[in-house]
Write a protein that holds these residues in place. Structure first.
Motif, short mmCIF file in Angstrom:
data_model
loop_
_atom_site.label_atom_id
_atom_site.label_comp_id
_atom_site.label_asym_id
_atom_site.label_seq_id
_atom_site.Cartn_x
_atom_site.Cartn_y
_atom_site.Cartn_z
N GLN A 1 -17.09 -79.21 81.86
CA GLN A 1 -16.78 -80.27 81.57
C GLN A 1 -16.21 -80.10 79.92
N ILE B 1 -15.34 -81.00 75.95
CA ILE B 1 -15.46 -82.70 74.79
C ILE B 1 -13.97 -81.93 74.04
N VAL C 1 -12.14 -86.48 70.11
CA VAL C 1 -13.86 -87.34 70.59
C VAL C 1 -14.58 -87.08 68.73
N HIS D 1 -20.82 -85.29 67.34
CA HIS D 1 -20.85 -85.79 69.35
C HIS D 1 -22.42 -85.39 68.78
N MET E 1 -25.38 -87.44 78.09
CA MET E 1 -24.45 -87.97 76.67
C MET E 1 -23.59 -87.80 76.23
N LEU E 2 -23.32 -86.26 76.48
CA LEU E 2 -22.56 -84.80 75.91
C LEU E 2 -21.08 -84.75 77.28
N SER E 3 -21.69 -85.40 78.26
CA SER E 3 -21.09 -85.12 79.55
C SER E 3 -20.60 -86.51 80.04
N ALA E 4 -21.89 -87.91 79.13
CA ALA E 4 -20.87 -88.88 78.65
C ALA E 4 -19.59 -89.04 77.86
N LYS E 5 -19.39 -88.19 77.12
CA LYS E 5 -17.95 -87.73 76.04
C LYS E 5 -17.20 -86.97 76.57
N ALA E 6 -17.31 -86.24 77.78
CA ALA E 6 -16.55 -85.11 77.99
C ALA E 6 -15.02 -85.23 79.52
#
Length: 93
Positions: A15, A17, A21, A24, A69-74
């Motif tokens: 994934q 980012i 964004v 982060h 948290m990173l996956s939610a932004k990716a």
């Protein structure tokens, strides 16, 4: 394109980012690998100085939360692959 090839494996998730964004939680970090070995979850984190295998349960849980948290932004996996492919094709020309 190697990332695109790896993403074809069921056990690998790639994934991206996007820069849009902004800042982060993983901005200064490197790759994160979460794996299950002999029924135990471990993590591997990498940075400019070294890579570390994380085995302590609480630390692995913290890495998993960071990954979430990173996956939610990716971007979604397919959108990430398309972005990587587009960038690679632009680089080749």
């Amino acid at each position: 394109m190697r990332l695109v090839e790896l993403a074809r494996h069921d056990h690998i998730l790639v994934q991206v980012i996007p820069f849009s964004v902004g800042a982060h939680a993983g901005f200064a970090g490197g790759p994160i690998v979460l794996a299950t070995v002999d029924g135990r979850e471990i993590a591997y984190v990498d940075n400019a100085l070294r890579g570390d295998v994380i085995e302590k349960t609480e630390d692995v849980a913290a890495i998993r939360r960071l990954w979430q948290m990173l996956s939610a932004k990716a971007l979604h996996e397919q959108a990430s692959i398309e972005l990587i492919t587009k960038a690679a094709e632009a680089w080749e020309t």
